[in-house]
Design a protein around this motif. Structure first.
Motif, PDB file in Angstrom:
ATOM      1  N   MET A   1     -13.093 -15.674  -1.412  1.00 16.65           N
ATOM      2  CA  MET A   1     -11.757 -16.203  -1.367  1.00 16.65           C
ATOM      3  C   MET A   1     -10.947 -15.408  -0.356  1.00 16.65           C
ATOM      4  N   GLN A   2     -10.080 -16.098   0.366  1.00 16.55           N
ATOM      5  CA  GLN A   2      -9.238 -15.416   1.341  1.00 16.55           C
ATOM      6  C   GLN A   2      -7.918 -14.995   0.709  1.00 16.55           C
ATOM      7  N   TYR A   3      -7.464 -13.813   1.130  1.00 20.19           N
ATOM      8  CA  TYR A   3      -6.166 -13.279   0.727  1.00 20.19           C
ATOM      9  C   TYR A   3      -5.460 -12.797   1.985  1.00 20.19           C
ATOM     10  N   VAL A   4      -4.150 -12.932   1.994  1.00 22.54           N
ATOM     11  CA  VAL A   4      -3.358 -12.336   3.054  1.00 22.54           C
ATOM     12  C   VAL A   4      -2.650 -11.124   2.468  1.00 22.54           C
ATOM     13  N   LEU A   5      -2.701 -10.023   3.184  1.00 25.53           N
ATOM     14  CA  LEU A   5      -2.011  -8.807   2.797  1.00 25.53           C
ATOM     15  C   LEU A   5      -0.834  -8.664   3.753  1.00 25.53           C
ATOM     16  N   LEU A   6       0.376  -8.784   3.230  1.00 27.50           N
ATOM     17  CA  LEU A   6       1.585  -8.674   4.034  1.00 27.50           C
ATOM     18  C   LEU A   6       2.069  -7.232   3.951  1.00 27.50           C
ATOM     19  N   ILE A   7       2.195  -6.611   5.106  1.00 25.86           N
ATOM     20  CA  ILE A   7       2.514  -5.191   5.184  1.00 25.86           C
ATOM     21  C   ILE A   7       4.014  -5.021   5.424  1.00 25.86           C
ATOM     22  N   TYR A   8       4.713  -4.487   4.431  1.00 22.23           N
ATOM     23  CA  TYR A   8       6.145  -4.223   4.548  1.00 22.23           C
ATOM     24  C   TYR A   8       6.367  -2.715   4.612  1.00 22.23           C
ATOM     25  N   HIS A   9       7.235  -2.307   5.516  1.00 19.48           N
ATOM     26  CA  HIS A   9       7.548  -0.888   5.621  1.00 19.48           C
ATOM     27  C   HIS A   9       8.945  -0.723   6.198  1.00 19.48           C
ATOM     28  N   PRO A  10       9.538   0.462   6.033  1.00 19.82           N
ATOM     29  CA  PRO A  10      10.846   0.702   6.641  1.00 19.82           C
ATOM     30  C   PRO A  10      10.708   0.646   8.164  1.00 19.82           C
ATOM     31  N   GLU A  11      11.416  -0.272   8.774  1.00 20.77           N
ATOM     32  CA  GLU A  11      11.242  -0.516  10.207  1.00 20.77           C
ATOM     33  C   GLU A  11      11.663   0.667  11.075  1.00 20.77           C
ATOM     34  N   ASN A  12      12.641   1.424  10.636  1.00 22.48           N
ATOM     35  CA  ASN A  12      13.146   2.533  11.445  1.00 22.48           C
ATOM     36  C   ASN A  12      12.466   3.859  11.143  1.00 22.48           C
ATOM     37  N   ALA A  13      11.381   3.816  10.382  1.00 19.24           N
ATOM     38  CA  ALA A  13      10.656   5.058  10.084  1.00 19.24           C
ATOM     39  C   ALA A  13      10.088   5.626  11.383  1.00 19.24           C
ATOM     40  N   PRO A  14      10.103   6.943  11.541  1.00 15.08           N
ATOM     41  CA  PRO A  14       9.558   7.532  12.769  1.00 15.08           C
ATOM     42  C   PRO A  14       8.062   7.260  12.894  1.00 15.08           C
ATOM     43  N   PHE A  15       7.599   7.142  14.126  1.00 13.32           N
ATOM     44  CA  PHE A  15       6.176   6.913  14.377  1.00 13.32           C
ATOM     45  C   PHE A  15       5.389   8.142  13.949  1.00 13.32           C
ATOM     46  N   ASP A  16       4.337   7.926  13.194  1.00 14.01           N
ATOM     47  CA  ASP A  16       3.487   9.012  12.710  1.00 14.01           C
ATOM     48  C   ASP A  16       2.043   8.684  13.089  1.00 14.01           C
ATOM     49  N   PRO A  17       1.472   9.420  14.045  1.00 11.16           N
ATOM     50  CA  PRO A  17       0.096   9.138  14.483  1.00 11.16           C
ATOM     51  C   PRO A  17      -0.926   9.198  13.347  1.00 11.16           C
ATOM     52  N   SER A  18      -0.699  10.040  12.350  1.00 14.77           N
ATOM     53  CA  SER A  18      -1.673  10.135  11.256  1.00 14.77           C
ATOM     54  C   SER A  18      -1.674   8.858  10.416  1.00 14.77           C
ATOM     55  N   ILE A  19      -0.506   8.225  10.257  1.00 16.55           N
ATOM     56  CA  ILE A  19      -0.447   6.958   9.521  1.00 16.55           C
ATOM     57  C   ILE A  19      -1.137   5.863  10.323  1.00 16.55           C
ATOM     58  N   MET A  20      -0.911   5.846  11.643  1.00 19.18           N
ATOM     59  CA  MET A  20      -1.585   4.851  12.485  1.00 19.18           C
ATOM     60  C   MET A  20      -3.102   5.025  12.388  1.00 19.18           C
ATOM     61  N   LYS A  21      -3.570   6.268  12.343  1.00 18.45           N
ATOM     62  CA  LYS A  21      -5.011   6.519  12.198  1.00 18.45           C
ATOM     63  C   LYS A  21      -5.525   5.965  10.871  1.00 18.45           C
ATOM     64  N   GLU A  22      -4.733   6.107   9.797  1.00 23.01           N
ATOM     65  CA  GLU A  22      -5.140   5.547   8.506  1.00 23.01           C
ATOM     66  C   GLU A  22      -5.329   4.035   8.607  1.00 23.01           C
ATOM     67  N   TYR A  23      -4.369   3.353   9.257  1.00 23.50           N
ATOM     68  CA  TYR A  23      -4.494   1.902   9.446  1.00 23.50           C
ATOM     69  C   TYR A  23      -5.750   1.562  10.241  1.00 23.50           C
ATOM     70  N   MET A  24      -5.996   2.309  11.301  1.00 22.16           N
ATOM     71  CA  MET A  24      -7.176   2.040  12.134  1.00 22.16           C
ATOM     72  C   MET A  24      -8.466   2.276  11.348  1.00 22.16           C
TER      73      MET A  24
END
Length: 110
Positions: A1-24
């Motif tokens: 079955m297909q599911y969509v995961l909608l990612i909500y986050h505070p838009e003005n949060a500072p960029f954090d390379p470690s969080i981007m690595k987690e997503y990757m």
């Protein structure tokens, strides 16, 4: 079955390379397991345009539909055996700790 995961986050949060690595890392794992169908980040809400038709009149406005602390930042389309598996996948995303991951089954048309 297909599911969509909608990612909500505070838009003005500072960029954090470690969080981007987690997503990757999560994205790579899902791709390698064959569960990832599609995934894309969205441009900031400042680039959004909303269209509404009321009483036959079209209204086009800049920005998102509603102003909230968290904004829709992207989506993942996944294949999961059931809701429990989809929720387990959703928990792996950084947004689950700092924002929200909304999980919705995809309705098949036709």
């Amino acid at each position: 079955m297909q599911y969509v995961l909608l990612i909500y986050h505070p838009e003005n949060a500072p960029f954090d390379p470690s969080i981007m690595k987690e997503y990757m890392d999560v994205s790579r794992s899902l791709r390698e397991s064959g569960k990832l169908q599609a995934a894309e980040p969205l441009m900031p809400t400042s680039t959004a345009t909303s269209v509404r038709i009321r009483n036959g009149e079209t209204m086009v406005t800049d920005g998102p539909f509603a102003e909230t602390r968290e904004q829709l930042g992207g989506f993942y389309l996944i294949d999961a055996k059931d809701l429990d598996e989809a929720l387990a996948i959703a928990k792996r995303f950084p947004a689950a700790k700092t924002g929200t991951v909304e999980v919705r089954p995809v309705r098949k048309m036709g």
